[in-house]
Scaffold this motif. Structure first.
Motif, PDB file in Angstrom:
ATOM      1  N   SER A  21      36.721  43.568  29.582  1.00 31.24           N
ATOM      2  CA  SER A  21      36.807  42.107  29.635  1.00 31.24           C
ATOM      3  C   SER A  21      36.952  41.674  31.082  1.00 31.24           C
ATOM      4  O   SER A  21      37.604  42.319  31.888  1.00 31.24           O
ATOM      5  CB  SER A  21      37.995  41.622  28.808  1.00 31.24           C
ATOM      6  N   ALA A  22      36.338  40.573  31.413  1.00 30.10           N
ATOM      7  CA  ALA A  22      36.252  40.122  32.802  1.00 30.10           C
ATOM      8  C   ALA A  22      37.593  40.000  33.512  1.00 30.10           C
ATOM      9  O   ALA A  22      37.699  40.387  34.669  1.00 30.10           O
ATOM     10  CB  ALA A  22      35.492  38.802  32.865  1.00 30.10           C
ATOM     11  N   PRO A  23      38.645  39.462  32.892  1.00 30.73           N
ATOM     12  CA  PRO A  23      39.896  39.293  33.639  1.00 30.73           C
ATOM     13  C   PRO A  23      40.464  40.594  34.200  1.00 30.73           C
ATOM     14  O   PRO A  23      40.911  40.629  35.347  1.00 30.73           O
ATOM     15  CB  PRO A  23      40.841  38.668  32.599  1.00 30.73           C
ATOM     16  N   ILE A  24      40.459  41.679  33.417  1.00 32.57           N
ATOM     17  CA  ILE A  24      41.005  42.937  33.913  1.00 32.57           C
ATOM     18  C   ILE A  24      40.111  43.534  34.994  1.00 32.57           C
ATOM     19  O   ILE A  24      40.577  44.091  35.978  1.00 32.57           O
ATOM     20  CB  ILE A  24      41.223  43.931  32.755  1.00 32.57           C
ATOM     21  N   VAL A  25      38.813  43.415  34.810  1.00 33.98           N
ATOM     22  CA  VAL A  25      37.882  43.872  35.846  1.00 33.98           C
ATOM     23  C   VAL A  25      38.174  43.132  37.163  1.00 33.98           C
ATOM     24  O   VAL A  25      38.245  43.728  38.233  1.00 33.98           O
ATOM     25  CB  VAL A  25      36.418  43.630  35.411  1.00 33.98           C
ATOM     26  N   MET A  26      38.374  41.826  37.057  1.00 34.34           N
ATOM     27  CA  MET A  26      38.677  41.019  38.248  1.00 34.34           C
ATOM     28  C   MET A  26      40.019  41.408  38.852  1.00 34.34           C
ATOM     29  O   MET A  26      40.175  41.469  40.083  1.00 34.34           O
ATOM     30  CB  MET A  26      38.696  39.534  37.874  1.00 34.34           C
ATOM     31  N   LEU A  27      41.009  41.670  38.000  1.00 35.19           N
ATOM     32  CA  LEU A  27      42.341  42.021  38.487  1.00 35.19           C
ATOM     33  C   LEU A  27      42.316  43.321  39.277  1.00 35.19           C
ATOM     34  O   LEU A  27      42.845  43.403  40.396  1.00 35.19           O
ATOM     35  CB  LEU A  27      43.301  42.141  37.299  1.00 35.19           C
ATOM     36  N   VAL A  28      41.690  44.361  38.710  1.00 31.81           N
ATOM     37  CA  VAL A  28      41.617  45.656  39.390  1.00 31.81           C
ATOM     38  C   VAL A  28      40.785  45.542  40.661  1.00 31.81           C
ATOM     39  O   VAL A  28      41.142  46.096  41.712  1.00 31.81           O
ATOM     40  CB  VAL A  28      41.044  46.730  38.438  1.00 31.81           C
ATOM     41  N   ARG A  29      39.694  44.798  40.582  1.00 25.96           N
ATOM     42  CA  ARG A  29      38.862  44.582  41.770  1.00 25.96           C
ATOM     43  C   ARG A  29      39.664  43.890  42.872  1.00 25.96           C
ATOM     44  O   ARG A  29      39.566  44.244  44.050  1.00 25.96           O
ATOM     45  CB  ARG A  29      37.657  43.730  41.373  1.00 25.96           C
ATOM     46  N   SER A  30      40.482  42.925  42.475  1.00 22.68           N
ATOM     47  CA  SER A  30      41.314  42.197  43.440  1.00 22.68           C
ATOM     48  C   SER A  30      42.311  43.128  44.122  1.00 22.68           C
ATOM     49  O   SER A  30      42.554  43.026  45.329  1.00 22.68           O
ATOM     50  CB  SER A  30      42.058  41.062  42.728  1.00 22.68           C
TER      51      SER A  30
END
Length: 567
Positions: A183-192
């Motif tokens: 899901s996009a939010p976790i992908v974004m969180l780890v990427r951040s």
């Protein structure tokens, strides 16, 4: 299209300002002519010039002032003007108002020709725009600093909302943990987490599971700093996301695991080694960040002094023998080894490495990854390498007698062998190898040089404060007690993020094995005797080399004490 040095291109300005050589000038123009890639991108992506030099040259070309963002502090009223998402999309950051009536906004831009970005920010803020050029990396770092936490927390909150929504929809069905990890939010969180670490110059990322929260820490200039906390409910999904990225078993939570992730941040590739360790409240994650650019530095970027560089050059110019680099984990051994190999890397030589793991993929090197499960140990790999007609062999680490024996035999039969070892000093390396069981006459015949090294933090040049050294400090630095000595202490300012330090440099103890030292190795002399003989022949100990940095004002006396307890 023909190019001339008429001062009308970015390359012309960089050449005129002495920021690139004639060869790099021609290389960039050839690429531009061949595929039309913008010169700005060529210089940055091919590492032909620093991003700062490129931005300054582009500013000169476009008549837009360059602005360094390292020490910039954004007022709260500026931070609230535009959302971080809009700023990232346009790769810009508002800095301050130009006038007292707040009608004109100074906007840092990676591309000051992006009129659409200026129009967007102007419409949102209701201000006229005054552009300033800066680097993409510095803009992103400033956005991370002022908008990154909000974005990361927003991603975390969004994931929790999504999970609650899924639970409501599934009703009686039992939700399988982590089944929606992409899901996009976790992908974004780890990427951040990755991006902020890279832009903060972190060497390691620690993600710790506590009783009620997840703590994210970065190791910057050798010191761990807490940067973010999340609710403990996010720990399983963060860990599973990292396991998927690192090619690990997501179902295994009781055993330690290791993996590897490759990411791109600001057009540079980074290799991340991931280690998972089960703890009371979840799996602790430690990630070591490495980049090919950082590992393949020039000799001048290692921080060696001129006299040390001469000895270093002389050692690696030997056609055969063993050259060792020693020091604790994280002391820069791999960087020194890769630098030595880069100096020796040529079409006329066959260089083969055996590493665990391969830290950076270097063009021109034949790199072998150790795989103990498949029976490919250091020793087994070395036996095969010797049948590959090598000129130079790099061994990631000498861990046992078998590996050490093969390395010695390889060096005696005409190969140059470079490797690392975990010892506290150059002289102690000899003792360690003899204790492993190597014959002293073979070691004396093969060893050509040893470098023991450490890293010390450099004082921030913008805020370090001077003071007079005490009598005890002069004695510790071996400085004449009757002469005045000014040393420096860390202070803290926006340029160094209030730490007092910015960057690190290497401290080196380089022992070149002379005929006298060969004799001492043969008779199995003590570590102290070997050290004293090496000092007499011109070697500076770690303490002596570090003391010079303190006297010069490069580092503090407390930093020296961390690497040397000599009195």
């Amino acid at each position: 299209m023909a190019f001339t040095r008429d001062g009308n291109t970015l390359a012309d300005i960089l050449l005129k300002n002495g920021k690139i050589t004639e060869d790099k000038y021609n290389q960039a123009l050839a690429i531009n002519e061949n595929d039309g890639t913008p010169l700005r991108d060529i210089f940055v992506e091919k590492n032909l010039a620093s991003p700062e030099d490129v931005a300054m040259a582009q500013g000169e070309l476009l008549n837009v002032p360059y602005m360094s963002l390292r020490a910039v502090t954004l007022p709260q009223d500026i931070v609230g003007l535009v959302s971080g998402q809009v700023l990232r999309r346009n790769n810009v950051c508002p800095i301050s108002y130009l006038d007292e009536d707040n009608s004109t906004l100074i906007l840092a831009m990676a591309n000051p020709l992006d009129m659409q970005a200026m129009d967007d920010i102007s419409i949102i803020t209701g201000c006229m725009i005054e552009p300033r050029i800066s680097t993409e990396s510095e803009i992103n770092h400033l956005l991370d600093k002022y908008y990154g936490s909000d974005e990361a927390m927003s991603a975390a909150e969004q994931f929790q909302k999504d999970r609650e929504a899924r639970r409501a929809e599934m009703e009686e069905k039992k939700e399988e943990e982590d089944d929606k990890l992409e899901s996009a939010p976790i992908v974004m969180l780890v990427r951040s987490i990755f991006e902020q670490a890279v832009r903060s110059r972190a060497s390691d990322i620690h993600i710790d599971a506590h009783e009620t929260q997840v703590v994210v820490r970065y190791r910057i200039d050798g010191v761990l700093t807490k940067v973010m906390t999340y609710d403990i409910s996010l720990m399983p999904v963060i860990v599973t996301r990292l396991k998927i990225m690192g090619g690990m078993d997501i179902a295994e939570k009781r055993k330690p695991q290791d993996g590897r992730i490759t990411i791109n941040v600001d057009r540079s590739e980074y290799d991340i080694r991931v280690s998972m360790l089960p703890t009371c409240y979840g799996e602790k994650v430690v990630m070591r960040i490495a980049s090919t650019v950082a590992l393949t530095r020039t000799k001048g970027q290692l921080g060696m002094r001129e006299d040390e560089l001469k000895v270093f050059d002389h050692i690696i110019s030997n056609p055969n023998g063993i050259f060792l680099v020693t020091g604790p984990t994280g002391s820069g051994k791999s960087t020194t080894l890769y630098t030595a190999l880069s100096e020796l890397n040529d079409e006329s030589v066959n260089i083969i490495t055996v590493e665990d793991p391969v830290e950076a993929n270097i063009s021109g090197l034949n790199q072998v990854q150790v795989n103990n499960k498949a029976g490919l140990s250091f020793a087994a790999a070395l036996r095969s390498i010797l049948r590959q007609d090598p000129d130079i062999i790099m061994i990631g680490e000498i861990r046992d007698l078998e590996t050490a024996s093969i390395a010695v035999q390889a060096s005696i039969t005409g190969h140059l062998v470079v490797s690392t070892l975990h010892t506290n000093s150059a002289a102690a390396t000899v003792t360690r190898l003899l204790d492993m069981g190597l014959e002293s006459f073979l070691l004396a015949d093969s060893l050509i040089g040893v470098i023991a090294q450490r890293l010390v933090r450099k004082l921030c040049v913008h805020c370090k404060k001077p003071r007079e050294a005490t009598e005890d400090e002069k004695n510790y630095l071996r400085y004449p007690a009757d002469q005045p000595l000014t040393i420096y202490e860390p202070c803290g300012c926006p340029m160094c993020n209030d730490t007092g330090f910015y960057g690190r440099t290497g401290v080196y103890e380089i022992m070149q094995v002379t005929q006298d030292l060969k004799h001492m190795i043969t008779i199995k002399a003590s570590t102290n005797d070997i050290k004293e003989a090496a000092v007499k022949s011109g070697m500076n100990t770690l303490h002596m080399a570090g003391a010079k940095y303190v006297i010069e004002g490069t580092t503090s006396i407390k930093e020296l004490m961390k690497i040397s307890f000599e009195t």
